[in-house]
Each structure stands twice: as structure tokens, then as C-alpha cells.
Design a protein around this motif. Sequence first.
Motif, PDB file in Angstrom:
ATOM      1  N   CYS A 183       0.835  -1.217   0.000  1.00 16.47           N
ATOM      2  CA  CYS A 183       0.000   0.000   0.000  1.00 16.47           C
ATOM      3  C   CYS A 183       0.862   1.256   0.000  1.00 16.47           C
ATOM      4  CB  CYS A 183      -0.853   0.017   1.258  1.00 16.47           C
ATOM      5  SG  CYS A 183      -2.551  -0.255   0.936  1.00 16.47           S
ATOM      6  N   ILE A 188      -2.004  -1.310  -6.406  1.00 20.47           N
ATOM      7  CA  ILE A 188      -3.449  -1.556  -6.436  1.00 20.47           C
ATOM      8  C   ILE A 188      -3.671  -3.053  -6.250  1.00 20.47           C
ATOM      9  CG2 ILE A 188      -5.487  -1.499  -7.945  1.00 20.47           C
ATOM     10  CD1 ILE A 188      -4.006   0.930  -9.356  1.00 20.47           C
ATOM     11  N   ARG A 220      -6.207   0.843  -2.565  1.00 18.25           N
ATOM     12  CA  ARG A 220      -7.010   0.891  -3.797  1.00 18.25           C
ATOM     13  C   ARG A 220      -7.203  -0.511  -4.366  1.00 18.25           C
ATOM     14  NH1 ARG A 220      -3.917   4.708  -7.773  1.00 18.25           N
ATOM     15  NH2 ARG A 220      -2.150   3.502  -6.990  1.00 18.25           N
ATOM     16  N   CYS A 222      -8.893  -2.948  -7.838  1.00 20.30           N
ATOM     17  CA  CYS A 222      -9.496  -3.048  -9.168  1.00 20.30           C
ATOM     18  C   CYS A 222     -10.190  -4.414  -9.216  1.00 20.30           C
ATOM     19  CB  CYS A 222      -8.462  -2.883 -10.274  1.00 20.30           C
ATOM     20  SG  CYS A 222      -7.158  -4.127 -10.289  1.00 20.30           S
ATOM     21  N   PHE A 249     -15.496  -0.177   0.224  1.00 20.33           N
ATOM     22  CA  PHE A 249     -15.017   0.555  -0.953  1.00 20.33           C
ATOM     23  C   PHE A 249     -16.202   1.130  -1.737  1.00 20.33           C
ATOM     24  CE2 PHE A 249     -11.571  -2.366  -0.040  1.00 20.33           C
ATOM     25  CZ  PHE A 249     -10.442  -1.577  -0.231  1.00 20.33           C
ATOM     26  N   TYR A 252     -13.512   1.765  -7.562  1.00 24.00           N
ATOM     27  CA  TYR A 252     -12.445   0.871  -7.994  1.00 24.00           C
ATOM     28  C   TYR A 252     -11.593   1.615  -9.022  1.00 24.00           C
ATOM     29  CZ  TYR A 252     -15.298   0.096 -12.186  1.00 24.00           C
ATOM     30  OH  TYR A 252     -16.021   0.271 -13.339  1.00 24.00           O
ATOM     31  N   GLN A 253     -10.426   1.102  -9.296  1.00 27.75           N
ATOM     32  CA  GLN A 253      -9.504   1.788 -10.199  1.00 27.75           C
ATOM     33  C   GLN A 253      -9.647   1.278 -11.625  1.00 27.75           C
ATOM     34  OE1 GLN A 253      -7.373   4.355  -9.054  1.00 27.75           O
ATOM     35  NE2 GLN A 253      -8.675   4.078  -7.245  1.00 27.75           N
ATOM     36  N   PRO A 262      -9.940   6.612 -10.407  1.00 28.77           N
ATOM     37  CA  PRO A 262     -11.066   5.984  -9.701  1.00 28.77           C
ATOM     38  C   PRO A 262     -12.358   6.038 -10.506  1.00 28.77           C
ATOM     39  CG  PRO A 262     -10.509   8.104  -8.721  1.00 28.77           C
ATOM     40  CD  PRO A 262      -9.511   7.869  -9.788  1.00 28.77           C
TER      41      PRO A 262
END
Length: 265
Positions: A183, A188, A220, A222, A249, A252-253, A262
Amino acid sequence: MILQNLHCHTTFDDGADSPEAMVLAAERAGLRSVGISLHCPIPGEDDWCCPADREPQFLDALRALKEQYAGRIEVFCGLEYDTRAARRSVPPYDYIIGSCHFLGGHAVDNTPAEAEALIAQFSSPDRAAEAYYAQVAALAAMEEISIVGHFDLLTKYDERKSLYDPASPAYRDAAFAAMETLCKAGKIFEINTGAISRGWRTTPYPAPELLRHLRSLGGRICICSDAHAVDGIVCAFDAAEALARESGFAEYQVFDGRDFVPAAF
Ligand SMILES: [Zn+2]
Ligand SMILES: [Zn+2]
């Protein structure tokens, strides 16, 4: 609805379908963009990795698909790097996923029997987990890597927690420490549904407790299917989104060709 998948495989590695078939499947599924992620060449592992001499063909094929499908679906050329492979720089790949598929001479995710053999080699599940997460944490030092692939791949065959005890202090400390290191390096984490499409799990990973910790760190995510065939291209994306939301969350990326940005659920 999730609009992108950056993790899938083709006949250039251990996938069943061509890159074009995967792009068409992604378009049919309503994705705005798709990334084909090649298992990077590793000497002696040609049965599931791309043989080194075929890599140029893969890059050519992806360049052609980008042009051919421009205006319909955006196509990205990705690499799934493995911690056992030679280190490499980003170009000509658009993005790199960093994964750990080997530990102590065993494949982490090849068969359930090998997963057990791996634990036996380390004498206990907690020691195996410590070694695994230390190796995953080392991806933090590789600037070219954007995404951490299947962070707790150890649990691929262990949805019932008969091999590992993720609640044990040793397991949890090792996983949390790796997560914190990654992190801090800005990596991600993918929510990966690949073990569902291949029949090994009914839920995506990482585990909810790991995702909650990631959220508390401001991490973050995905969403990736790690599909090895057209029918898995968006496998269980609704379950992945639900898991993300339940873990706190709200976004998402998404890779836009240059950066990760984002997107709200
Ligand atoms: Zn992988
Ligand atoms: Zn993969």
C-alpha cells in the motif's frame, strides 16, 4: 457495472482462446476496455507461460487488436509478472500485474495436492504463509508493477479453510504486513474471480478481512476476472463488486491508458 477487466489469458500462455476472442467476449459483456495480461516467459515453464520466442508475436497481435477495435472497445497490452521471472521494464506493456505463483520449489496454485506439499515443506501453514507474503511484499520494490495479482492466492483451494487459518496471528500479521508495504508503495490490489470460473471457489479473493484492512489503510482495488477462456471474461463481477462494497469501498480503479483513475461503483 464494472467497466474494465485487466487480467485475462489467451492461447499465448495457458488460456483457451485467442486474444481477439477475448476482446470480442469483453465487448459482448459490455466492458469499455480490456487488458490481455501475458504470463511472462520463465525458462522451463512454457506449459503455462508464454515461450520467450512467442512474446514478439503477442505484442504484434495486441498492437493490431488495439487498432482494429478502436472506437468499439479499448484494448490494453498487459503483463503478469511472476516473482520467479527475470526483472523487466514496463515498455512495451501498458501495465504490469505482479504475482507470486511459486514458493519453495512448489507452484502455489497448480493443484490442491501441490498446495499441501508446499505447506509440508514449510512444516506448518503459518510458516508457509509467512514465506509467501514476504515474497509478495517484495513486489513493492518494483516500480513498474501497478497491480498486485491475487494477493492471497494461497487460499485458491482453501475456501473451507482446511489448509490455512487466516485468523491465526501469524497468518494475519504476515498478510497485513505485506499489505501495508504494498500500500505504501502505491500498489493496487485486485479482487480476483479466477478461481470461481475455474470451479475452485464460490467467492472471490482477497478474503473480506483482508479487504477491510486494505480499506482502513486507504488502499485501492481493481476488479479482475483472471479469465482463461471467453466464458469467464466477467465471471462473478457482481459478487466482486458486492464484496468490495461490503468491505467499505465506494470506487475501484480503472486504467485509462496512462494512469489508474477511480471509478464509482
Ligand atoms: Zn496469476
Ligand atoms: Zn493470471
